[in-house]
Design an enzyme around this catalytic site. Structure first.
Site, PDB file in Angstrom:
ATOM      1  N   GLY A  13      51.073   8.901  75.473  1.00  0.00           N
ATOM      2  CA  GLY A  13      50.021   9.675  76.140  1.00  0.00           C
ATOM      3  C   GLY A  13      49.412   8.805  77.230  1.00  0.00           C
ATOM      4  N   GLU A 172      36.856  24.905  78.939  1.00  0.00           N
ATOM      5  CA  GLU A 172      37.957  24.914  79.920  1.00  0.00           C
ATOM      6  C   GLU A 172      38.999  25.971  79.554  1.00  0.00           C
ATOM      7  OE1 GLU A 172      39.214  20.695  80.498  1.00  0.00           O
ATOM      8  OE2 GLU A 172      38.302  21.009  82.460  1.00  0.00           O
ATOM      9  N   GLN A 317      40.108   9.384  80.510  1.00  0.00           N
ATOM     10  CA  GLN A 317      39.555   8.376  81.404  1.00  0.00           C
ATOM     11  C   GLN A 317      39.487   7.006  80.697  1.00  0.00           C
ATOM     12  OE1 GLN A 317      35.443   8.176  84.028  1.00  0.00           O
ATOM     13  NE2 GLN A 317      35.722   9.847  82.678  1.00  0.00           N
TER      14      GLN A 317
HETATM   15  P1  FAD Z   1      47.360  11.557  74.024  1.00  0.00           P
HETATM   16  O1  FAD Z   1      47.264  11.620  75.506  1.00  0.00           O
HETATM   17  O2  FAD Z   1      47.052  12.803  73.263  1.00  0.00           O
HETATM   18  O3  FAD Z   1      48.825  11.063  73.660  1.00  0.00           O
HETATM   19  C1  FAD Z   1      49.269  10.837  72.340  1.00  0.00           C
HETATM   20  C2  FAD Z   1      50.785  10.743  72.379  1.00  0.00           C
HETATM   21  O4  FAD Z   1      51.258  10.313  71.101  1.00  0.00           O
HETATM   22  C3  FAD Z   1      51.483  12.075  72.668  1.00  0.00           C
HETATM   23  O5  FAD Z   1      52.504  11.881  73.617  1.00  0.00           O
HETATM   24  C4  FAD Z   1      52.076  12.478  71.311  1.00  0.00           C
HETATM   25  O6  FAD Z   1      53.266  13.247  71.423  1.00  0.00           O
HETATM   26  C5  FAD Z   1      52.361  11.100  70.708  1.00  0.00           C
HETATM   27  N1  FAD Z   1      52.399  11.117  69.241  1.00  0.00           N
HETATM   28  C6  FAD Z   1      51.475  11.655  68.391  1.00  0.00           C
HETATM   29  N2  FAD Z   1      51.837  11.451  67.122  1.00  0.00           N
HETATM   30  C7  FAD Z   1      53.012  10.766  67.159  1.00  0.00           C
HETATM   31  C8  FAD Z   1      53.888  10.263  66.160  1.00  0.00           C
HETATM   32  N3  FAD Z   1      53.632  10.416  64.848  1.00  0.00           N
HETATM   33  N4  FAD Z   1      55.024   9.651  66.553  1.00  0.00           N
HETATM   34  C9  FAD Z   1      55.308   9.494  67.872  1.00  0.00           C
HETATM   35  N5  FAD Z   1      54.508   9.929  68.855  1.00  0.00           N
HETATM   36  C10 FAD Z   1      53.379  10.557  68.507  1.00  0.00           C
HETATM   37  N6  FAD Z   1      39.715  13.769  79.027  1.00  0.00           N
HETATM   38  C11 FAD Z   1      39.295  13.393  80.258  1.00  0.00           C
HETATM   39  O7  FAD Z   1      38.971  12.217  80.476  1.00  0.00           O
HETATM   40  N7  FAD Z   1      39.221  14.297  81.284  1.00  0.00           N
HETATM   41  C12 FAD Z   1      39.579  15.590  81.146  1.00  0.00           C
HETATM   42  O8  FAD Z   1      39.505  16.371  82.098  1.00  0.00           O
HETATM   43  C13 FAD Z   1      40.046  16.005  79.866  1.00  0.00           C
HETATM   44  N8  FAD Z   1      40.458  17.277  79.683  1.00  0.00           N
HETATM   45  C14 FAD Z   1      40.975  17.672  78.464  1.00  0.00           C
HETATM   46  C15 FAD Z   1      41.449  18.981  78.305  1.00  0.00           C
HETATM   47  C16 FAD Z   1      41.964  19.400  77.089  1.00  0.00           C
HETATM   48  C17 FAD Z   1      42.465  20.804  76.951  1.00  0.00           C
HETATM   49  C18 FAD Z   1      42.012  18.489  75.996  1.00  0.00           C
HETATM   50  C19 FAD Z   1      42.595  18.938  74.681  1.00  0.00           C
HETATM   51  C20 FAD Z   1      41.557  17.188  76.135  1.00  0.00           C
HETATM   52  C21 FAD Z   1      41.037  16.755  77.370  1.00  0.00           C
HETATM   53  N9  FAD Z   1      40.565  15.442  77.564  1.00  0.00           N
HETATM   54  C22 FAD Z   1      40.100  15.054  78.802  1.00  0.00           C
HETATM   55  C23 FAD Z   1      40.662  14.450  76.467  1.00  0.00           C
HETATM   56  C24 FAD Z   1      41.964  13.638  76.653  1.00  0.00           C
HETATM   57  O9  FAD Z   1      43.056  14.502  76.815  1.00  0.00           O
HETATM   58  C25 FAD Z   1      42.229  12.689  75.506  1.00  0.00           C
HETATM   59  O10 FAD Z   1      41.088  11.896  75.289  1.00  0.00           O
HETATM   60  C26 FAD Z   1      43.445  11.799  75.833  1.00  0.00           C
HETATM   61  O11 FAD Z   1      44.601  12.579  75.944  1.00  0.00           O
HETATM   62  C27 FAD Z   1      43.639  10.701  74.810  1.00  0.00           C
HETATM   63  O12 FAD Z   1      44.724   9.919  75.207  1.00  0.00           O
HETATM   64  P2  FAD Z   1      45.654   9.216  74.113  1.00  0.00           P
HETATM   65  O13 FAD Z   1      46.607   8.346  74.861  1.00  0.00           O
HETATM   66  O14 FAD Z   1      44.819   8.601  73.049  1.00  0.00           O
HETATM   67  O15 FAD Z   1      46.421  10.421  73.409  1.00  0.00           O
HETATM   68  P1  NAD Z   2      33.598  18.190  71.532  1.00  0.00           P
HETATM   69  O1  NAD Z   2      33.217  17.351  70.377  1.00  0.00           O
HETATM   70  O2  NAD Z   2      33.257  17.726  72.887  1.00  0.00           O
HETATM   71  O3  NAD Z   2      32.994  19.666  71.346  1.00  0.00           O
HETATM   72  C1  NAD Z   2      33.173  20.386  70.149  1.00  0.00           C
HETATM   73  C2  NAD Z   2      32.090  21.446  70.018  1.00  0.00           C
HETATM   74  O4  NAD Z   2      32.344  22.199  68.839  1.00  0.00           O
HETATM   75  C3  NAD Z   2      30.686  20.845  69.887  1.00  0.00           C
HETATM   76  O5  NAD Z   2      29.846  21.459  70.827  1.00  0.00           O
HETATM   77  C4  NAD Z   2      30.296  21.168  68.443  1.00  0.00           C
HETATM   78  O6  NAD Z   2      28.912  21.401  68.297  1.00  0.00           O
HETATM   79  C5  NAD Z   2      31.098  22.434  68.170  1.00  0.00           C
HETATM   80  N1  NAD Z   2      31.345  22.675  66.745  1.00  0.00           N
HETATM   81  C6  NAD Z   2      31.612  21.773  65.767  1.00  0.00           C
HETATM   82  N2  NAD Z   2      31.789  22.391  64.584  1.00  0.00           N
HETATM   83  C7  NAD Z   2      31.650  23.720  64.801  1.00  0.00           C
HETATM   84  C8  NAD Z   2      31.726  24.873  63.970  1.00  0.00           C
HETATM   85  N3  NAD Z   2      31.992  24.774  62.665  1.00  0.00           N
HETATM   86  N4  NAD Z   2      31.516  26.079  64.533  1.00  0.00           N
HETATM   87  C9  NAD Z   2      31.273  26.206  65.861  1.00  0.00           C
HETATM   88  N5  NAD Z   2      31.171  25.138  66.694  1.00  0.00           N
HETATM   89  C10 NAD Z   2      31.371  23.915  66.176  1.00  0.00           C
HETATM   90  O7  NAD Z   2      35.182  18.399  71.372  1.00  0.00           O
HETATM   91  P2  NAD Z   2      36.279  18.998  72.368  1.00  0.00           P
HETATM   92  O8  NAD Z   2      35.712  19.999  73.287  1.00  0.00           O
HETATM   93  O9  NAD Z   2      37.383  19.379  71.451  1.00  0.00           O
HETATM   94  O10 NAD Z   2      36.710  17.731  73.207  1.00  0.00           O
HETATM   95  C11 NAD Z   2      37.327  16.609  72.571  1.00  0.00           C
HETATM   96  C12 NAD Z   2      37.176  15.384  73.480  1.00  0.00           C
HETATM   97  O11 NAD Z   2      37.913  15.590  74.678  1.00  0.00           O
HETATM   98  C13 NAD Z   2      35.740  15.136  73.891  1.00  0.00           C
HETATM   99  O12 NAD Z   2      35.518  13.762  73.919  1.00  0.00           O
HETATM  100  C14 NAD Z   2      35.662  15.714  75.285  1.00  0.00           C
HETATM  101  O13 NAD Z   2      34.706  15.038  76.106  1.00  0.00           O
HETATM  102  C15 NAD Z   2      37.056  15.474  75.809  1.00  0.00           C
HETATM  103  N6  NAD Z   2      37.382  16.508  76.802  1.00  0.00           N
HETATM  104  C16 NAD Z   2      36.999  16.278  78.088  1.00  0.00           C
HETATM  105  C17 NAD Z   2      37.233  17.258  79.045  1.00  0.00           C
HETATM  106  C18 NAD Z   2      36.806  17.015  80.478  1.00  0.00           C
HETATM  107  O14 NAD Z   2      36.307  15.931  80.779  1.00  0.00           O
HETATM  108  N7  NAD Z   2      37.001  17.977  81.373  1.00  0.00           N
HETATM  109  C19 NAD Z   2      37.871  18.450  78.696  1.00  0.00           C
HETATM  110  C20 NAD Z   2      38.242  18.648  77.348  1.00  0.00           C
HETATM  111  C21 NAD Z   2      37.978  17.667  76.414  1.00  0.00           C
END
Ligand code: FAD
Ligand code: NAD
Length: 401
Positions: A13, A172, A317
Site C-alpha cells: 500500500g 466521500e 499522508q
Molecule cells: P494500505 O494502503 O491499505 O495497503 C495495505 C496493503 O497490504 C494492500 O496492498 C493490501 O492488499 C496488502 N495486504 C493486506 N493484508 C495482506 C496480507 N495478509 N498479505 C499480503 N498483503 C496484504 N488518507 C489520506 O491521507 N487522504 C485521503 O484522501 C484518504 N482517502 C481515503 C478514502 C477511502 C475511501 C479510504 C477507505 C481511506 C482513505 N484514506 C485517506 C486513508 C488511507 O487510505 C489509509 O490510511 C492508507 O491507505 C494506509 O496505508 P497503508 O500502507 O497502511 O495500507
Molecule cells: P473515522 O473514524 O474517521 O469516522 C468514522 C465515523 O463513524 C465517526 O464519525 C464515528 O463517530 C462513526 N461511528 C462509529 N461507530 C458508529 C456506529 N455504531 N454507528 C454510527 N456511526 C458510528 O473513520 P473513516 O471515515 O472510516 O476513516 C478511516 C481513516 O481514514 C481516518 O483516519 C480518516 O481520516 C481517513 N480518511 C481520510 C480521508 C481524506 O482525507 N479525504 C478519506 C477517507 C478516510
C-alpha cells in the site's frame, strides 16, 4: 563475503510502496536483499476506492502493476498472502510460498473495518475498503437497480442505501453515490424518488472534530442531492436487510456500507505485538516496542500528536511519510549508522464530495468546491509522481481541471 541482510516488507500500500521505493534508491543489491510481499501483483490507491465502489471511476484507474513502478532487479516482488509473523524466529509464514526469514521487517498491511462490537457488520454489510471490495459493492448497487426493475412488487429496501458512519470515508462514498444514482435511474428506468440514501452517525455531528463550517458545507450539499442524515444515532446491530439503531429505530435497507473507522490488520495481534485496536504504538523511529528489527507503519501503527495528546488519524499522508522514514532508517542501520525519529508533516485534509465538489483545509486554509478538488487531485498526482515518475502520473493521474 558477509551474508547480505534480508529486508522484508509486508504490504504494497502507501507505506510499503514508499519503503520499497526508498530502499531501492538508497541500497545497492550488493548491500541487501529486499523482498516485498503483497496479496496482489498490483498496488491500489485506497484513497480513491470510494469512486470505483460507487462506480464513478473504473477500478483499473485506481491500480498499477507493482513491477511497473518498482525495479524487479532490485526488489524481489512476491505475490502471496501473509498468514503469520513470528518475531522470535524472525520469520514470515506465507499462504502459498515458503516461509521467509528476515533481518529487518516492515509491517505495512493496512487495516480492516472497526465494528466497535456492533453485531452483524461482517456478515451483512459491505465493509471491505479494498479494490475487490469496491468492485463487489459497485456490482451490488447496480444489481439492486436491475432487481427493482424486474419485480412485480418491488420492495422499498431494494433501493435504500445506508452508509454507517459520517467520517471521511462515509462522506466521500455518499458523495460519489449521489453522482451515480441519477445515471443509474436513467439506465434502469427507475424514478429518482424511489432511491433513499441515508448516512447514520453516532456522534453529535458529521465529521466529528473537523471544521464546523466545512462540515455544514458538505452536509448542505449532500442533503441537496437527496441524502438523509441521521446524526447522534449510533447503529447497534446490522441484520440481513436492515440496521437497528440504539434508540430502537429500524431502517430497512438491502445495501449497508460500513465506514465507522478502522483497526490494524489482525496479523499484528496474531503476532503477539502489543497493540491498541490492532495498531502498534511505535517508538519514535517507527520500530515496534522491544523489537529492534521490526518497523510498523501506516494504518497498523499508532503515533501520538504531541499538541493534542491524541493519536493522529490513520491516513495515507502519514503512511507515505512513514514509508520513506522506515526506508531511511533501515538503510542507516545496514550502513552501520543510527535511526532518526519520525515527525509527520500534515499538509491538510481534503475530501471529495462527488462530481466537481470537494472541501477541506490546506495549511489551515479552508477550501471549497472546484478549487478544493483541484488541490486534492494535485496531491494525488504528486504521490504518483513520487512513486513512478512522470510516466505513471501521465497514465494514472487525475485531471485536476
Ligand atoms: P494500505 O494502503 O491499505 O495497503 C495495505 C496493503 O497490504 C494492500 O496492498 C493490501 O492488499 C496488502 N495486504 C493486506 N493484508 C495482506 C496480507 N495478509 N498479505 C499480503 N498483503 C496484504 N488518507 C489520506 O491521507 N487522504 C485521503 O484522501 C484518504 N482517502 C481515503 C478514502 C477511502 C475511501 C479510504 C477507505 C481511506 C482513505 N484514506 C485517506 C486513508 C488511507 O487510505 C489509509 O490510511 C492508507 O491507505 C494506509 O496505508 P497503508 O500502507 O497502511 O495500507
Ligand atoms: P473515522 O473514524 O474517521 O469516522 C468514522 C465515523 O463513524 C465517526 O464519525 C464515528 O463517530 C462513526 N461511528 C462509529 N461507530 C458508529 C456506529 N455504531 N454507528 C454510527 N456511526 C458510528 O473513520 P473513516 O471515515 O472510516 O476513516 C478511516 C481513516 O481514514 C481516518 O483516519 C480518516 O481520516 C481517513 N480518511 C481520510 C480521508 C481524506 O482525507 N479525504 C478519506 C477517507 C478516510
Amino acid at each position: 563475503m558477509a551474508r547480505k541482510p534480508h529486508v522484508v516488507i509486508l504490504g504494497a500500500g502507501y507505506g510499503g510502496m514508499m519503503t520499497a521505493n526508498q530502499l531501492q534508491k538508497k541500497l545497492g543489491t550488493d548491500r541487501a536483499n529486499i523482498t516485498l510481499v503483497n496479496k496482489h501483483d498490483y498496488h491500489y490507491q485506497t484513497t480513491w476506492l470510494h469512486e470505483p465502489a460507487a462506480g464513478t471511476l473504473h477500478h483499473d484507474n485506481a491500480r498499477v502493476e507493482i513491477r511497473k513502478v518498482l525495479n524487479p532487479g532490485k526488489v524481489n516482488i512476491v505475490k502471496d498472502t501473509v498468514e503469520q509473523v513470528k518475531t522470535e524466529e524472525k520469520q514470515v509464514v506465507l499462504k502459498n510460498g515458503e516461509d521467509l526469514s528476515y533481518d529487518y521487517l516492515v509491517i505495512a498491511v493496512g487495516s480492516i473495518a472497526e465494528t466497535f462490537g456492533v453485531e452483524g457488520v461482517y456478515e451483512h454489510s459491505y465493509h471491505k475498503w479494498t479494490l475487490d471490495g469496491a468492485r463487489e459493492l459497485k456490482d451490488k448497487i447496480e444489481f439492486q437497480f436491475a432487481k427493482h426493475r424486474n419485480q412485480e412488487n418491488p420492495e422499498e429496501e431494494d433501493l435504500t442505501f445506508v452508509v454507517a458512519g459520517a467520517g471521511f470515508t462515509g462522506i466521500e462514498f455518499i458523495g460519489e453515490l449521489t453522482e451515480r444514482v441519477p445515471e443509474l435511474c436513467e439506465q434502469y428506468d427507475v424514478p429518482r424518488e424511489k432511491v433513499r440514501m441515508y448516512v447514520i452517525e453516532a456522534a453529535p455531528t458529521a465529521l466529528p472534530g473537523f471544521d464546523p463550517e466545512l462540515v455544514e458545507y458538505a452536509m448542505n450539499l449532500l442533503e441537496h442531492r437527496g441524502v438523509e442524515f441521521k446524526i447522534n444515532k449510533p447503529i447497534s446491530e446490522v441484520q440481513e436487510g436492515k440496521v437497528i439503531l440504539k434508540d430502537g429505530e429500524e431502517i430497512s435497507a438491502n445495501t449497508v456500507i460500513w465506514a465507522t473507522g478502522v483497526r490494524g490488520n489482525p496479523i499484528i495481534e496474531d503476532a503477539g505485538i502489543e497493540a491498541n485496536r490492532g495498531r502498534v504504538k511505535v517508538e519514535p523511529d517507527l520500530r515496534a516496542p522491544g523489537l529492534e528489527d521490526v518497523f510498523v507503519i501506516g494504518d497498523c501503527s499508532l503515533i501520538i500528536n504531541e499538541e493534542t495528546e491524541r493519536p493522529y488519524p490513520p491516513t495515507a499522508q502519514i503512511a507515505m511519510q512513514q514509508g520513506t522514514k522506515a526506508g531511511e532508517n533501515i538503510t542507516n542501520l545496514i550502513m552501520g549508522g543510527a535511526t532518526t525519529n519520525f515527525q509527520p508533516e500534515i499538509l491538510g485534509t481534503l475530501a471529495s464530495l462527488g462530481g466537481k465538489e470537494a472541501m477541506g483545509t490546506v495549511k489551515s486554509r479552508k477550501m471549497y468546491g472546484r478549487s478544493a478538488l483541484f488541490m486534492k487531485h494535485m496531491s494525488d498526482n504528486r504521490y504518483l509522481m513520487k512513486l513512478g515518475g512522470l510516466s505513471l502520473m501521465l497514465t494514472k493521474g487525475r485531471n485536476p481541471l
